[in-house]
Design a protein around this motif. Structure first.
Motif, PDB file in Angstrom:
ATOM      1  N   SER A 235      42.681  48.235  40.789  1.00 28.07           N
ATOM      2  CA  SER A 235      41.497  47.904  40.004  1.00 28.07           C
ATOM      3  C   SER A 235      41.490  48.666  38.688  1.00 28.07           C
ATOM      4  O   SER A 235      41.147  48.122  37.639  1.00 28.07           O
ATOM      5  N   SER A 236      41.903  49.945  38.700  1.00 26.87           N
ATOM      6  CA  SER A 236      41.955  50.733  37.477  1.00 26.87           C
ATOM      7  C   SER A 236      42.976  50.157  36.500  1.00 26.87           C
ATOM      8  O   SER A 236      42.723  50.071  35.289  1.00 26.87           O
ATOM      9  N   SER A 237      44.128  49.762  37.017  1.00 25.42           N
ATOM     10  CA  SER A 237      45.167  49.186  36.162  1.00 25.42           C
ATOM     11  C   SER A 237      44.701  47.880  35.531  1.00 25.42           C
ATOM     12  O   SER A 237      44.939  47.624  34.347  1.00 25.42           O
ATOM     13  N   ILE A 238      44.050  47.051  36.342  1.00 27.33           N
ATOM     14  CA  ILE A 238      43.536  45.779  35.830  1.00 27.33           C
ATOM     15  C   ILE A 238      42.508  46.023  34.732  1.00 27.33           C
ATOM     16  O   ILE A 238      42.549  45.392  33.665  1.00 27.33           O
ATOM     17  N   ASN A 239      41.587  46.943  34.961  1.00 32.61           N
ATOM     18  CA  ASN A 239      40.566  47.236  33.961  1.00 32.61           C
ATOM     19  C   ASN A 239      41.177  47.827  32.692  1.00 32.61           C
ATOM     20  O   ASN A 239      40.748  47.503  31.575  1.00 32.61           O
ATOM     21  N   PHE A 240      42.182  48.693  32.838  1.00 37.21           N
ATOM     22  CA  PHE A 240      42.818  49.319  31.680  1.00 37.21           C
ATOM     23  C   PHE A 240      43.565  48.281  30.837  1.00 37.21           C
ATOM     24  O   PHE A 240      43.417  48.234  29.611  1.00 37.21           O
TER      25      PHE A 240
END
Length: 331
Positions: A235-240
């Motif tokens: 989720s963090s990678s997608i948001n970044f």
């Protein structure tokens, strides 16, 4: 969507409205401070490149700063006003954006996260899901409102970063601006700022939300366990990634307004207003002056937006899960 669909991002209960508002403010403040302090050198270089009558090149500008007696201090000059502007600006922006989005979500048909085709709805976010027009409108309105409140700090930041002025302190800068230009001087360039921020923020939220949905679907579809929850790292990678790409596109479209804003804030007496500034810049420096600092701005905005939104979303998501685990209910 089938009635027994399982959500990859759990639907969680919320705590009181006051607590949520306070936490959104704190999360926005933390995200803004993180990005502004880490990326201040890029912001300073953008200001120096844009201030030149003959649009300066990046490398000579950087070389001049590095050859100064205090290169590190020089690169982070203006960090305090930048941190104040970006930190509290982000806090105001995220708080007002959340309030607007929650209001719209309660009065309109909700937009579901992307369905992966197997009855599982996936999302990398705990924020409301809105239509494209709602994302565009709420993003623009929240940014302009926060920009107006923080405009005096923005003017101080730009003046302090520039080498046109020899201000020794923020107080001295504010006193000089009010003495020579009046209170109006603290709002120099607001028109250009609003013209830049409204479409940028609206486009950013629209593109960011679309990219999140599509990337979440792709990542979940390619995972080994289709029914598993999305991992925090995913989720963090997608948001970044979504934040960086959305910022790059929005920045390219709105850069001319940013270049005009910088000139107006540095030399309001000469440039006067947006239309006069555009005419003078094109006459003196050519059309390329409207795209001065584009590379730096894309780099900085992509990184700062990606950092800010990732930190903000992760803090909100963790808070929502914590409140759900504690059994808090909406008041």
């Amino acid at each position: 969507m089938s009635s027994n669909a399982a959500y990859a991002m759990p639907q969680v209960k919320t705590t009181s409205k006051a607590s949520k508002t306070t936490f959104h403010f704190v999360a926005g403040l933390c995200s803004g401070l993180t990005s502004s302090i880490l990326l201040q050198p890029a912001d300073l270089l953008k200001t120096r490149v844009q201030q030149s009558h003959q649009t300066a090149a990046l490398l000579p500008t950087l070389k001049a700063i590095l050859s100064s007696p205090h290169p590190i201090r020089g690169l982070w000059r203006g960090t305090l006003p930048s941190a104040l502007r970006t930190g509290f600006g982000s806090a105001l922006y995220f708080t007002s954006l959340n309030a607007l989005r929650q209001g719209v979500a309660q009065t309109s048909t909700p937009v579901s996260p992307h369905d992966n085709g197997k009855g599982t709805v996936v999302s990398s976010s705990a924020l409301p899901k809105l239509s494209n027009s709602a994302n565009l409108g709420t993003g623009a309105a929240a940014r302009v409102a926060a920009g107006f409140v923080m405009m005096p700090v923005t003017v101080l930041k730009v003046r302090y970063e520039s080498d046109y002025y020899a201000y020794r302190s923020l107080y001295g800068a504010a006193r000089d601006i009010v003495r020579t230009e009046g209170m109006r001087g603290l709002f120099s360039g607001f028109g250009a700022t609003a013209a830049r921020d409204a479409p940028y923020a609206g486009l950013y939220v629209l593109i960011y939300e679309q990219l999140k949905r599509r990337l979440a679907s792709v990542v979940h579809r390619g995972s080994a366990d289709q029914q598993s929850s999305m991992s925090p790292s995913s989720s963090s990678s997608i948001n970044f990634v979504s934040g960086g790409l959305a910022a790059g596109l929005g920045t390219t479209i709105t850069n001319p307004f940013d270049a005009v804003k910088t000139r107006l804030q540095l030399m309001p007496g000469k440039y006067g207003n947006m239309m006069r500034a555009v005419r003078l810049m094109i006459h003196e420096d050519g059309v390329r002056s409207l795209f001065g600092g584009l590379g730096l701005r894309i780099t900085r905005k992509a990184l700062s937006s990606a950092l800010a939104w990732t930190v903000y979303e992760e803090l909100i998501l963790r808070a929502e899960k914590h409140w759900a685990a504690q059994g808090h209910v909406h008041v």
